[in-house]
Design a protein around this motif. Sequence first.
Motif, PDB file in Angstrom:
ATOM      1  N   ALA A  54       0.824  -1.214   0.000  1.00 27.86           N
ATOM      2  CA  ALA A  54       0.000   0.000   0.000  1.00 27.86           C
ATOM      3  C   ALA A  54       0.860   1.267   0.000  1.00 27.86           C
ATOM      4  CB  ALA A  54      -0.932  -0.003   1.208  1.00 27.86           C
ATOM      5  N   SER A  55       2.127   1.131   0.409  1.00 30.90           N
ATOM      6  CA  SER A  55       3.023   2.287   0.437  1.00 30.90           C
ATOM      7  C   SER A  55       3.430   2.726  -0.965  1.00 30.90           C
ATOM      8  CB  SER A  55       4.270   1.972   1.263  1.00 30.90           C
ATOM      9  OG  SER A  55       3.915   1.739   2.608  1.00 30.90           O
ATOM     10  N   LEU A  56       3.250   1.857  -1.955  1.00 32.85           N
ATOM     11  CA  LEU A  56       3.468   2.242  -3.351  1.00 32.85           C
ATOM     12  C   LEU A  56       2.268   3.078  -3.754  1.00 32.85           C
ATOM     13  CD1 LEU A  56       4.576  -1.229  -4.737  1.00 32.85           C
ATOM     14  CD2 LEU A  56       6.053   0.784  -4.468  1.00 32.85           C
ATOM     15  N   ARG A  57       2.475   4.383  -3.970  1.00 32.23           N
ATOM     16  CA  ARG A  57       1.326   5.260  -4.185  1.00 32.23           C
ATOM     17  C   ARG A  57       1.721   6.548  -4.896  1.00 32.23           C
ATOM     18  NH1 ARG A  57       3.608   5.757   0.662  1.00 32.23           N
ATOM     19  NH2 ARG A  57       3.548   7.710   1.844  1.00 32.23           N
ATOM     20  N   THR A  58       0.698   7.246  -5.339  1.00 27.24           N
ATOM     21  CA  THR A  58       0.900   8.603  -5.846  1.00 27.24           C
ATOM     22  C   THR A  58       0.172   9.544  -4.895  1.00 27.24           C
ATOM     23  OG1 THR A  58      -1.016   8.444  -7.298  1.00 27.24           O
ATOM     24  CG2 THR A  58       1.134   7.941  -8.280  1.00 27.24           C
ATOM     25  N   ILE A  59       0.786  10.683  -4.669  1.00 29.29           N
ATOM     26  CA  ILE A  59       0.235  11.665  -3.748  1.00 29.29           C
ATOM     27  C   ILE A  59       0.010  12.959  -4.501  1.00 29.29           C
ATOM     28  CG2 ILE A  59       0.734  13.066  -1.702  1.00 29.29           C
ATOM     29  CD1 ILE A  59       2.382  10.717  -0.649  1.00 29.29           C
ATOM     30  N   LYS A  60      -1.193  13.463  -4.426  1.00 31.56           N
ATOM     31  CA  LYS A  60      -1.522  14.749  -5.031  1.00 31.56           C
ATOM     32  C   LYS A  60      -0.864  15.853  -4.195  1.00 31.56           C
ATOM     33  CE  LYS A  60      -4.194  17.002  -8.033  1.00 31.56           C
ATOM     34  NZ  LYS A  60      -3.707  17.165  -9.361  1.00 31.56           N
ATOM     35  N   LEU A  61      -0.221  16.801  -4.872  1.00 33.91           N
ATOM     36  CA  LEU A  61       0.450  17.908  -4.199  1.00 33.91           C
ATOM     37  C   LEU A  61      -0.382  19.179  -4.303  1.00 33.91           C
ATOM     38  CD1 LEU A  61       4.066  17.320  -5.569  1.00 33.91           C
ATOM     39  CD2 LEU A  61       3.195  16.685  -3.314  1.00 33.91           C
ATOM     40  N   ASP A  62      -0.365  19.965  -3.253  1.00 34.40           N
ATOM     41  CA  ASP A  62      -1.055  21.257  -3.291  1.00 34.40           C
ATOM     42  C   ASP A  62      -0.159  22.283  -3.992  1.00 34.40           C
ATOM     43  OD1 ASP A  62       0.234  23.116  -0.890  1.00 34.40           O
ATOM     44  OD2 ASP A  62       0.399  20.962  -0.529  1.00 34.40           O
ATOM     45  N   ASP A  63      -0.745  23.410  -4.383  1.00 36.80           N
ATOM     46  CA  ASP A  63      -0.023  24.440  -5.139  1.00 36.80           C
ATOM     47  C   ASP A  63       1.190  24.985  -4.396  1.00 36.80           C
ATOM     48  OD1 ASP A  63      -1.819  24.196  -7.237  1.00 36.80           O
ATOM     49  OD2 ASP A  63      -3.088  25.842  -6.544  1.00 36.80           O
ATOM     50  N   VAL A  64       1.067  25.199  -3.086  1.00 33.62           N
ATOM     51  CA  VAL A  64       2.182  25.737  -2.300  1.00 33.62           C
ATOM     52  C   VAL A  64       3.367  24.775  -2.332  1.00 33.62           C
ATOM     53  CG1 VAL A  64       2.934  26.381   0.032  1.00 33.62           C
ATOM     54  CG2 VAL A  64       0.700  27.132  -0.808  1.00 33.62           C
ATOM     55  N   THR A  65       3.115  23.498  -2.136  1.00 31.63           N
ATOM     56  CA  THR A  65       4.186  22.502  -2.132  1.00 31.63           C
ATOM     57  C   THR A  65       4.855  22.430  -3.501  1.00 31.63           C
ATOM     58  OG1 THR A  65       3.019  21.259  -0.425  1.00 31.63           O
ATOM     59  CG2 THR A  65       4.750  20.084  -1.635  1.00 31.63           C
ATOM     60  N   VAL A  66       4.068  22.461  -4.569  1.00 31.18           N
ATOM     61  CA  VAL A  66       4.630  22.443  -5.926  1.00 31.18           C
ATOM     62  C   VAL A  66       5.539  23.654  -6.135  1.00 31.18           C
ATOM     63  CG1 VAL A  66       4.055  22.651  -8.385  1.00 31.18           C
ATOM     64  CG2 VAL A  66       2.776  21.068  -6.946  1.00 31.18           C
ATOM     65  N   ARG A  67       5.057  24.817  -5.733  1.00 28.34           N
ATOM     66  CA  ARG A  67       5.844  26.046  -5.902  1.00 28.34           C
ATOM     67  C   ARG A  67       7.157  25.962  -5.113  1.00 28.34           C
ATOM     68  NH1 ARG A  67       5.639  30.173  -2.674  1.00 28.34           N
ATOM     69  NH2 ARG A  67       3.515  29.821  -1.953  1.00 28.34           N
ATOM     70  N   LEU A  68       7.087  25.476  -3.881  1.00 28.43           N
ATOM     71  CA  LEU A  68       8.295  25.372  -3.054  1.00 28.43           C
ATOM     72  C   LEU A  68       9.281  24.340  -3.603  1.00 28.43           C
ATOM     73  CD1 LEU A  68       6.686  25.670   0.498  1.00 28.43           C
ATOM     74  CD2 LEU A  68       8.113  27.377  -0.672  1.00 28.43           C
ATOM     75  N   LEU A  69       8.767  23.229  -4.134  1.00 21.87           N
ATOM     76  CA  LEU A  69       9.654  22.228  -4.743  1.00 21.87           C
ATOM     77  C   LEU A  69      10.357  22.782  -5.975  1.00 21.87           C
ATOM     78  CD1 LEU A  69       7.518  18.985  -4.347  1.00 21.87           C
ATOM     79  CD2 LEU A  69       9.843  19.323  -3.469  1.00 21.87           C
ATOM     80  N   LYS A  70       9.640  23.549  -6.789  1.00 16.48           N
ATOM     81  CA  LYS A  70      10.256  24.171  -7.966  1.00 16.48           C
ATOM     82  C   LYS A  70      11.348  25.148  -7.534  1.00 16.48           C
ATOM     83  CE  LYS A  70       6.370  23.924 -11.205  1.00 16.48           C
ATOM     84  NZ  LYS A  70       5.344  24.719 -11.924  1.00 16.48           N
ATOM     85  N   LYS A  71      11.063  25.903  -6.505  1.00 13.27           N
ATOM     86  CA  LYS A  71      12.034  26.864  -5.973  1.00 13.27           C
ATOM     87  C   LYS A  71      13.268  26.134  -5.429  1.00 13.27           C
ATOM     88  CE  LYS A  71      12.034  30.922  -2.960  1.00 13.27           C
ATOM     89  NZ  LYS A  71      11.229  31.710  -2.014  1.00 13.27           N
ATOM     90  N   HIS A  72      13.028  25.013  -4.745  1.00 15.10           N
ATOM     91  CA  HIS A  72      14.114  24.194  -4.200  1.00 15.10           C
ATOM     92  C   HIS A  72      15.011  23.669  -5.328  1.00 15.10           C
ATOM     93  CE1 HIS A  72      16.183  21.407  -1.548  1.00 15.10           C
ATOM     94  NE2 HIS A  72      15.839  20.401  -2.332  1.00 15.10           N
TER      95      HIS A  72
END
Length: 185
Positions: A54-72
């Motif tokens: 069950a740990s094999l999964r996809t997780i939907k990301l919120d806009d803030v997290t996406v923006r911060l990951l791009k910045k990272h």
Amino acid sequence: MLFTLLARTGLRIGEALALTWDDIDFENKILTVNKTLVYPTNSTPYLSTPKSKASLRTIKLDDVTVRLLKKHRINRNEMYLKYQNYKKPETNIVFHQHDGRWLRTNVVREYFKEVCKRAGLPILSPHALRHTHAVHLLEAGANIKYVSERLGHASIKTTADTYLHVTKKIEDEALELYQRYTEKI
């Protein structure tokens, strides 16, 4: 960014440390969990399958997290160019040491303790961010099945037993729902 990701996704620390940029689909705002980093004491780290099927999964990301990951990602690329001793990892991992090697789980835990001390908070483990994420989802009214799948639990029972302790907010909202329901009867 690592602590932010843990707090906003409920990932286990080994899952987060194993992430590569290929695991993040920025366009669809999805993160794929398909491996975990195992870092045995006094031994070489290696990638393994996650804790359960069950740990094999996809997780939907919120806009803030996406923006911060791009910045990272941009920040990391700037660091590679600016500092000679800051090495780009061979494996395209998201979180790594300055020399390009995997981040050590125990180092992350120790740093988190320091962050807690500096912030005047109780000393916790980074795993507390997973717990907080789950409780926030449940308090926000998310379906327990969704929370269970997002966390990669093998069953809803695991999620309920671990995270569904009654918080004041859940209790107050449940009572309010009950009162509204009984008023209609």
